[in-house]
Design an enzyme around this catalytic site. Sequence first.
Site, short mmCIF file in Angstrom:
data_model
loop_
_atom_site.label_atom_id
_atom_site.label_comp_id
_atom_site.label_asym_id
_atom_site.label_seq_id
_atom_site.Cartn_x
_atom_site.Cartn_y
_atom_site.Cartn_z
N LYS A 170 1.02 -1.19 0.06
CA LYS A 170 0.09 -0.02 -0.01
C LYS A 170 0.93 1.31 -0.21
O LYS A 170 1.40 1.58 0.95
CB LYS A 170 -0.96 0.06 1.27
CG LYS A 170 -2.09 0.85 1.00
CD LYS A 170 -2.01 2.40 0.93
CE LYS A 170 -1.63 3.11 2.18
NZ LYS A 170 -1.55 4.56 1.64
N GLY A 203 -4.57 5.74 3.67
CA GLY A 203 -3.88 5.32 4.87
C GLY A 203 -4.79 4.83 5.83
O GLY A 203 -4.99 3.59 6.21
N PRO A 204 -5.94 5.57 6.17
CA PRO A 204 -6.73 5.32 7.29
C PRO A 204 -7.79 4.24 6.67
O PRO A 204 -8.55 3.61 7.75
CB PRO A 204 -7.59 6.55 7.28
CG PRO A 204 -6.72 7.72 7.14
CD PRO A 204 -5.93 7.23 5.78
N GLU A 245 10.22 1.96 10.42
CA GLU A 245 11.15 2.80 10.16
C GLU A 245 10.45 4.39 10.30
O GLU A 245 9.69 4.75 9.54
CB GLU A 245 11.93 2.74 8.92
CG GLU A 245 13.32 3.29 8.82
CD GLU A 245 12.98 4.79 8.15
OE1 GLU A 245 12.92 5.74 8.65
OE2 GLU A 245 12.94 4.72 6.89
N CYS A 279 13.92 11.36 6.32
CA CYS A 279 13.72 11.13 7.94
C CYS A 279 15.18 11.35 8.58
O CYS A 279 15.30 11.65 9.62
CB CYS A 279 12.93 10.05 8.05
SG CYS A 279 13.75 8.59 7.14
N GLU A 369 10.14 16.91 14.27
CA GLU A 369 10.58 16.33 13.00
C GLU A 369 9.85 17.31 12.00
O GLU A 369 8.71 17.35 12.08
CB GLU A 369 10.37 15.11 12.53
CG GLU A 369 10.75 14.80 11.14
CD GLU A 369 10.75 13.24 10.76
OE1 GLU A 369 11.67 12.63 10.23
OE2 GLU A 369 9.45 12.64 10.98
#
Length: 462
Positions: A170, A203-204, A245, A279, A369
């Site tokens: 996904k 995503g949800p 990650e 990241c 972040e």
Amino acid sequence: MKAHDGMYIDGAWRPAAGADTIAVVNPADEQVIAHVPAGSVEDVDAAVRAARAALPGWAATPPADRAARIAALRDVLVARKDEIAETVTAELGSPLPFSQKVQVGLPIAVAGSYAELAATHPFEGRAGNSTVYHEPVGVVGAITPWNYPLHQIVAKVAPALAAGCTVVLKPAEDTPLTAQLFAEAVHEAGVPAGVFNLVTGLGPVAGQALAEHEGVDLVSFTGSTAVGRQIGATAGAAVKKVALELGGKSANVILPSADLAKAVNIGVANVMSNSGQTCSAWTRMLVHREQYDEAVELAAAAAEKYGDRIGPVASAKQQARVRGYIEKGVAEGARLVAGGPESPREQGYFVSPTVFADVRPEMTIAQEEIFGPVLSVIPYEDEDEAVRIANGTVYGLAGAVWAGEDTEAVAFARRLDTGQVDINGGRFNPLAPFGGYKQSGVGRELGAHGLSEYLQTKSLQF
């Protein structure tokens, strides 16, 4: 490329269960370039069932044959590298040379490394009077982000295939076209039906359905720490494995003996690469107080040179997020020496390369972040304070240390609570484990350590 209007499931493109779609927007000009299906629970279920059915045959395939399929996949990616780079640029906004060299070049190298590892890894060994087997975990649910759309896919799918696992992917909804190209490459490489499956979606909805599905044995997720916590909780309740990650707030520590100009210039380049959407970017530059003013001037000058050389951030939402952090830095008393919250262009999701000075370690911009082209320059008095500042966040993904001698830099790096540290500008190594301490994640990617995430161990005693 022409977007597919279906899902890649069980070796073929098939219509989505529902009619909902996701608009893919070019962040450089804000134009809609394609629509892809918004996958549902039904789509995810079909993909997982296909992966489950294909698992016994793929797991029983000799490692050398799995290696050959991964090598063939690598070769297809090489043959289509220009098309893939142009697609990444169109849906992510990264400048084309960066897309060619990094966004496509890096995952090609990673795919090649797993073709070799699949053929050479010791999947069977002896321990005293026991034979120890390393067997595939099973069906992998892979959920990938948008910042390195091909690399993040390859870093999960290649080791999973090498281990003998089957996969349901996904991808991020912002960059689904690259994932569709990858599915085409998998098909062209002759990977058996059902071994790899693709469901595009939100995503949800699709991501959550994949994480929750009882037919998934391992969830591999790259993204924010907040979402990682949710996935970890979901997987934990079902007692299934996770590989996470997550976020980072990496420190670039410049010791007094280092070449200051080199360390600052490379540090700024690291933060501005991919418009700061990395990241592991070194977004906190720690400099000894005696060299601080010079370092701030060098950093500001280096950032100003980037100007129009960096692309936009990925979306309007991301642009608003990054600009909000810049405004927060000003409000908390940090000093802008380059850039600022104002958009440098009337069209597109651009953010000015930004450098803050007079940053205190407890400030929001030094703790959270940002995921944009924003650098905080922080002074320290001695090495002990530098260690406290570098380790003083919830993250521990990556970092850098600069010194006159490698031995000095290594001694400092060993004190950092961080999964990966570059020493005096050390080059990225696709065979080295990548992953974080603390809230930066669970598990490792790349190389043999990345392969081991997709294996489970069985011992037979004689």
